[in-house]
Design a protein around this motif. Structure first.
Motif, PDB file in Angstrom:
ATOM      1  N   GLU A 106       6.098  -1.972  -1.045  1.00  0.00           N
ATOM      2  CA  GLU A 106       6.335  -1.959  -2.495  1.00  0.00           C
ATOM      3  C   GLU A 106       6.263  -3.386  -3.012  1.00  0.00           C
ATOM      4  OE1 GLU A 106       9.532  -0.536  -5.918  1.00  0.00           O
ATOM      5  OE2 GLU A 106       9.905  -0.071  -3.805  1.00  0.00           O
ATOM      6  N   ARG A 107       5.294  -3.623  -3.885  1.00  0.00           N
ATOM      7  CA  ARG A 107       5.061  -4.959  -4.408  1.00  0.00           C
ATOM      8  C   ARG A 107       5.828  -5.192  -5.704  1.00  0.00           C
ATOM      9  NH1 ARG A 107       0.762  -7.494  -1.922  1.00  0.00           N
ATOM     10  NH2 ARG A 107      -0.463  -6.196  -0.482  1.00  0.00           N
ATOM     11  N   LEU A 108       5.895  -6.458  -6.104  1.00  0.00           N
ATOM     12  CA  LEU A 108       6.531  -6.811  -7.359  1.00  0.00           C
ATOM     13  C   LEU A 108       5.816  -6.102  -8.505  1.00  0.00           C
ATOM     14  CD1 LEU A 108       8.668  -8.652  -8.728  1.00  0.00           C
ATOM     15  CD2 LEU A 108       6.859 -10.347  -9.009  1.00  0.00           C
ATOM     16  N   GLY A 109       6.555  -5.378  -9.308  1.00  0.00           N
ATOM     17  CA  GLY A 109       5.957  -4.598 -10.374  1.00  0.00           C
ATOM     18  C   GLY A 109       5.891  -3.121 -10.073  1.00  0.00           C
ATOM     19  N   GLY A 110       6.169  -2.740  -8.822  1.00  0.00           N
ATOM     20  CA  GLY A 110       6.257  -1.328  -8.480  1.00  0.00           C
ATOM     21  C   GLY A 110       5.068  -0.731  -7.764  1.00  0.00           C
ATOM     22  N   GLN A 111       3.966  -1.460  -7.618  1.00  0.00           N
ATOM     23  CA  GLN A 111       2.816  -0.911  -6.900  1.00  0.00           C
ATOM     24  C   GLN A 111       3.181  -0.685  -5.430  1.00  0.00           C
ATOM     25  OE1 GLN A 111      -0.817  -3.261  -7.082  1.00  0.00           O
ATOM     26  NE2 GLN A 111      -1.540  -2.381  -5.161  1.00  0.00           N
ATOM     27  N   VAL A 112       2.763   0.472  -4.898  1.00  0.00           N
ATOM     28  CA  VAL A 112       3.080   0.822  -3.518  1.00  0.00           C
ATOM     29  C   VAL A 112       1.783   0.991  -2.731  1.00  0.00           C
ATOM     30  CG1 VAL A 112       4.137   2.524  -1.996  1.00  0.00           C
ATOM     31  CG2 VAL A 112       5.247   1.925  -4.163  1.00  0.00           C
ATOM     32  N   ASP A 113       1.680   0.278  -1.605  1.00  0.00           N
ATOM     33  CA  ASP A 113       0.551   0.424  -0.685  1.00  0.00           C
ATOM     34  C   ASP A 113       1.014   1.230   0.526  1.00  0.00           C
ATOM     35  OD1 ASP A 113      -0.739  -1.244  -2.434  1.00  0.00           O
ATOM     36  OD2 ASP A 113      -0.596  -3.029  -1.164  1.00  0.00           O
ATOM     37  N   GLN A 114       0.259   2.266   0.863  1.00  0.00           N
ATOM     38  CA  GLN A 114       0.566   3.084   2.038  1.00  0.00           C
ATOM     39  C   GLN A 114      -0.390   2.695   3.164  1.00  0.00           C
ATOM     40  OE1 GLN A 114       3.041   5.167   2.294  1.00  0.00           O
ATOM     41  NE2 GLN A 114       3.639   5.625   0.173  1.00  0.00           N
ATOM     42  N   ILE A 115       0.181   2.324   4.309  1.00  0.00           N
ATOM     43  CA  ILE A 115      -0.620   1.936   5.470  1.00  0.00           C
ATOM     44  C   ILE A 115      -0.356   2.928   6.599  1.00  0.00           C
ATOM     45  CG2 ILE A 115      -1.199   0.105   7.100  1.00  0.00           C
ATOM     46  CD1 ILE A 115      -1.713  -0.738   4.259  1.00  0.00           C
ATOM     47  N   SER A 116      -1.396   3.589   7.042  1.00  0.00           N
ATOM     48  CA  SER A 116      -1.275   4.461   8.213  1.00  0.00           C
ATOM     49  C   SER A 116      -1.854   3.739   9.430  1.00  0.00           C
ATOM     50  CB  SER A 116      -2.005   5.784   7.980  1.00  0.00           C
ATOM     51  OG  SER A 116      -3.369   5.566   7.659  1.00  0.00           O
ATOM     52  N   PHE A 117      -1.429   4.170  10.621  1.00  0.00           N
ATOM     53  CA  PHE A 117      -1.811   3.490  11.863  1.00  0.00           C
ATOM     54  C   PHE A 117      -2.456   4.482  12.824  1.00  0.00           C
ATOM     55  CE2 PHE A 117       1.202   0.683  10.010  1.00  0.00           C
ATOM     56  CZ  PHE A 117       1.010  -0.574  10.550  1.00  0.00           C
ATOM     57  N   SER A 118      -3.322   3.951  13.649  1.00  0.00           N
ATOM     58  CA  SER A 118      -3.915   4.746  14.733  1.00  0.00           C
ATOM     59  C   SER A 118      -3.870   3.940  16.020  1.00  0.00           C
ATOM     60  CB  SER A 118      -5.356   5.145  14.388  1.00  0.00           C
ATOM     61  OG  SER A 118      -6.155   3.990  14.153  1.00  0.00           O
ATOM     62  N   TRP A 119      -3.761   4.664  17.138  1.00  0.00           N
ATOM     63  CA  TRP A 119      -3.684   4.015  18.443  1.00  0.00           C
ATOM     64  C   TRP A 119      -5.071   3.524  18.863  1.00  0.00           C
ATOM     65  CZ3 TRP A 119      -0.617   1.810  21.807  1.00  0.00           C
ATOM     66  CH2 TRP A 119      -1.039   1.636  23.130  1.00  0.00           C
ATOM     67  N   ASP A 120      -5.136   2.271  19.297  1.00  0.00           N
ATOM     68  CA  ASP A 120      -6.389   1.686  19.781  1.00  0.00           C
ATOM     69  C   ASP A 120      -6.253   1.521  21.292  1.00  0.00           C
ATOM     70  OD1 ASP A 120      -8.558   0.061  20.487  1.00  0.00           O
ATOM     71  OD2 ASP A 120      -8.542  -0.997  18.559  1.00  0.00           O
ATOM     72  N   SER A 121      -6.915   2.410  22.037  1.00  0.00           N
ATOM     73  CA  SER A 121      -6.770   2.390  23.494  1.00  0.00           C
ATOM     74  C   SER A 121      -7.386   1.148  24.118  1.00  0.00           C
ATOM     75  CB  SER A 121      -7.408   3.648  24.089  1.00  0.00           C
ATOM     76  OG  SER A 121      -8.777   3.733  23.733  1.00  0.00           O
ATOM     77  N   ASN A 122      -8.355   0.539  23.456  1.00  0.00           N
ATOM     78  CA  ASN A 122      -9.004  -0.650  24.015  1.00  0.00           C
ATOM     79  C   ASN A 122      -8.091  -1.866  23.985  1.00  0.00           C
ATOM     80  OD1 ASN A 122     -11.484   0.681  24.529  1.00  0.00           O
ATOM     81  ND2 ASN A 122     -12.105   0.406  22.382  1.00  0.00           N
ATOM     82  N   THR A 123      -7.250  -1.934  22.958  1.00  0.00           N
ATOM     83  CA  THR A 123      -6.377  -3.101  22.812  1.00  0.00           C
ATOM     84  C   THR A 123      -4.926  -2.795  23.120  1.00  0.00           C
ATOM     85  OG1 THR A 123      -6.115  -2.591  20.469  1.00  0.00           O
ATOM     86  CG2 THR A 123      -7.879  -4.116  21.059  1.00  0.00           C
ATOM     87  N   ALA A 124      -4.620  -1.504  23.247  1.00  0.00           N
ATOM     88  CA  ALA A 124      -3.255  -1.058  23.574  1.00  0.00           C
ATOM     89  C   ALA A 124      -2.255  -1.436  22.493  1.00  0.00           C
ATOM     90  CB  ALA A 124      -2.822  -1.603  24.937  1.00  0.00           C
ATOM     91  N   PHE A 125      -2.663  -1.297  21.231  1.00  0.00           N
ATOM     92  CA  PHE A 125      -1.702  -1.420  20.136  1.00  0.00           C
ATOM     93  C   PHE A 125      -2.140  -0.489  19.005  1.00  0.00           C
ATOM     94  CE2 PHE A 125      -4.527  -5.214  19.499  1.00  0.00           C
ATOM     95  CZ  PHE A 125      -5.152  -4.817  18.323  1.00  0.00           C
ATOM     96  N   TYR A 126      -1.223  -0.286  18.062  1.00  0.00           N
ATOM     97  CA  TYR A 126      -1.516   0.517  16.874  1.00  0.00           C
ATOM     98  C   TYR A 126      -2.119  -0.410  15.809  1.00  0.00           C
ATOM     99  CZ  TYR A 126       1.351   4.243  18.859  1.00  0.00           C
ATOM    100  OH  TYR A 126       1.863   5.227  19.671  1.00  0.00           O
ATOM    101  N   ARG A 127      -3.233   0.016  15.246  1.00  0.00           N
ATOM    102  CA  ARG A 127      -3.919  -0.797  14.244  1.00  0.00           C
ATOM    103  C   ARG A 127      -3.765  -0.150  12.861  1.00  0.00           C
ATOM    104  NH1 ARG A 127      -8.060  -4.355  15.057  1.00  0.00           N
ATOM    105  NH2 ARG A 127      -8.490  -3.413  17.104  1.00  0.00           N
ATOM    106  N   GLY A 128      -3.317  -0.956  11.888  1.00  0.00           N
ATOM    107  CA  GLY A 128      -3.192  -0.463  10.528  1.00  0.00           C
ATOM    108  C   GLY A 128      -4.562  -0.294   9.875  1.00  0.00           C
TER     109      GLY A 128
END
Length: 417
Positions: free
Chosen positions: A97-119
């Protein structure tokens, strides 16, 4: 503004704030070495994970969250573990939630090559928001909330007014293309009168002297006509100032000019238009006339050959001079508007500030001021087109924005990427 003037103004503000007992209160993240990535910014050092990100823990569940930006557009990366063991089947999301009320939604997926979740998607600047992290695992939801404010300060209305901070609402405008012409001021020929005796004769009385101001119809002298021997008044045909007098009592008037009256309430700016510019200049164009610190907005009313074999034409524009700020034979510059291009969003040039490797403005929401990096387009020297980074309707700082920049830099709220 010179560097010395800038320092003096900062010093004045500094001492005025001390004596009033109030300060610009920064709501910024703590400074520190962020290198090429960061995991959020607060006024205290948050716990860090092995990958340099912010460490979030509840029970046996741990999330390490990082904004990574080395060689890539800024993106979220996350590591989810339980009892130290990496988890690949978690459902992870982040809400910003940014200043002014704008909301960004970030979803993640698993990256098996790097072994982390990438937004998914880029994390837009500024990286300043209230963060909600959600993990859904085995039918249970775990959440964390925290503030990660970057490039933001809180300034009361009282202090903002005292510091001379002014704002405007961003909106559409036009970018003007223009050419610069040079010339000088001259009296409007319609405001110059050469007064002669209507019936030649002897000058009986002189009522006005060189330099006197006269009104239209006011008596200048009396003449006795040679033909009728009748005395009649010689009156001013216009209001103005007597700039030349060639009449004395007892003289024969003849047909010569006895008085010259000039009215300086209107002047002309006579601008030279050389052949290379002739096709760009026409009657009706707007022109800004400048001489030193004097400026007058006018319109080209006539365009005529220069005369006497001069290689240029003369473009004339009226200067209203009822306040007597302008004189004749003054060297002037005319900025002639040759076209106006409407654009969806502009900001005033005085609002722009350099910060890091950006050009920015500072938006105002309530008593909070926050940096906005801009992608800019065309400019005409007064306003600049905004391609991205600001929205129509945003209120932004137009005057003394350098004070906000200085406070952000002082507080460490503008980190090195």
């Amino acid at each position: 503004m010179s560097k010395s003037t800038y320092v003096i103004r900062l010093a004045i503000l500094f001492f005025s704030l001390i004596f009033s007992g109030v300060w610009l209160v920064s709501q910024s993240y703590a400074s520190g070495s962020h290198g090429d990535s960061h995991g959020g910014h607060e006024e205290h050092e948050e716990a860090k994970g092995p990958n340099g990100g912010r460490l979030l823990e509840k029970g046996d569940l741990t999330v390490e969250l990082l904004i990574y930006e080395s060689g890539v557009h800024p993106e979220f990366r996350a590591w989810v573990t339980r009892n130290g063991n990496s988890l690949e089947n978690a459902s992870l999301s982040v809400e910003l939630e940014r200043l002014g009320g704008q909301v960004d939604q970030i979803s993640f997926s698993w990256d098996s090559n790097t072994a982390f979740y990438r937004g998914e998607g880029m994390v837009k600047e500024p990286h300043s928001f209230d963060v909600l992290v959600s993990v859904f695992l085995n039918g249970e939801r775990t959440e964390w909330k925290y503030e990660s404010h970057e490039g933001r300060v809180q300034i009361s209305e009282q202090i903002a007014k005292k510091a001379g901070i002014k704002t405007a609402v961003a909106g559409p405008g036009s970018i003007k293309e223009s050419v610069t012409l040079y010339g000088k001021t001259a009296i409007d020929h319609r405001s110059l009168s050469h007064v002669r005796a209507r019936y030649p004769g002897t000058v009986i009385t002189i009522k006005k002297a060189l330099g006197d101001l006269v009104e239209k119809g006011e008596e200048l002298a009396t003449i006795e006509s040679n033909d009728s021997l009748q005395t009649y008044p010689l009156v001013a045909p216009i209001s103005g100032q007597i700039i030349d007098k060639q009449a004395s009592r007892g003289e024969f008037s003849g047909e010569r000019v006895l008085f010259t009256i000039a009215n300086y309430d209107q002047l002309w700016a006579e601008l030279q238009v050389f052949p290379t510019r002739r096709g760009q200049i026409s009657r009706g164009q707007k022109v800004s006339i400048t001489a030193g610190d004097r400026t007058f907005e006018s319109t080209i009313t006539s365009l005529a050959p220069g005369g006497n074999g001069q290689p240029f034409a003369i473009a004339r524009a009226v200067i209203e001079n009822s306040n007597d700020l302008w004189t004749t034979d003054l060297m002037v510059q005319g900025q002639v508007v040759t076209s106006e291009n409407p654009v969806p969003l502009v900001v005033e040039n005085q609002a722009l500030q350099p910060l890091r490797n950006w050009t920015v403005v500072f938006v105002k929401v309530g008593q909070a001021y926050e940096v906005r990096p801009l992608k800019l387009g065309r400019t005409d020297g007064k306003v600049t087109e905004v391609l991205s980074g600001l929205n129509v309707g945003d209120r932004y700082v137009t005057e003394n924005s350098y004070l906000i920049k200085a406070d952000i830099e002082k507080s460490g709220a503008a980190h090195n990427h």
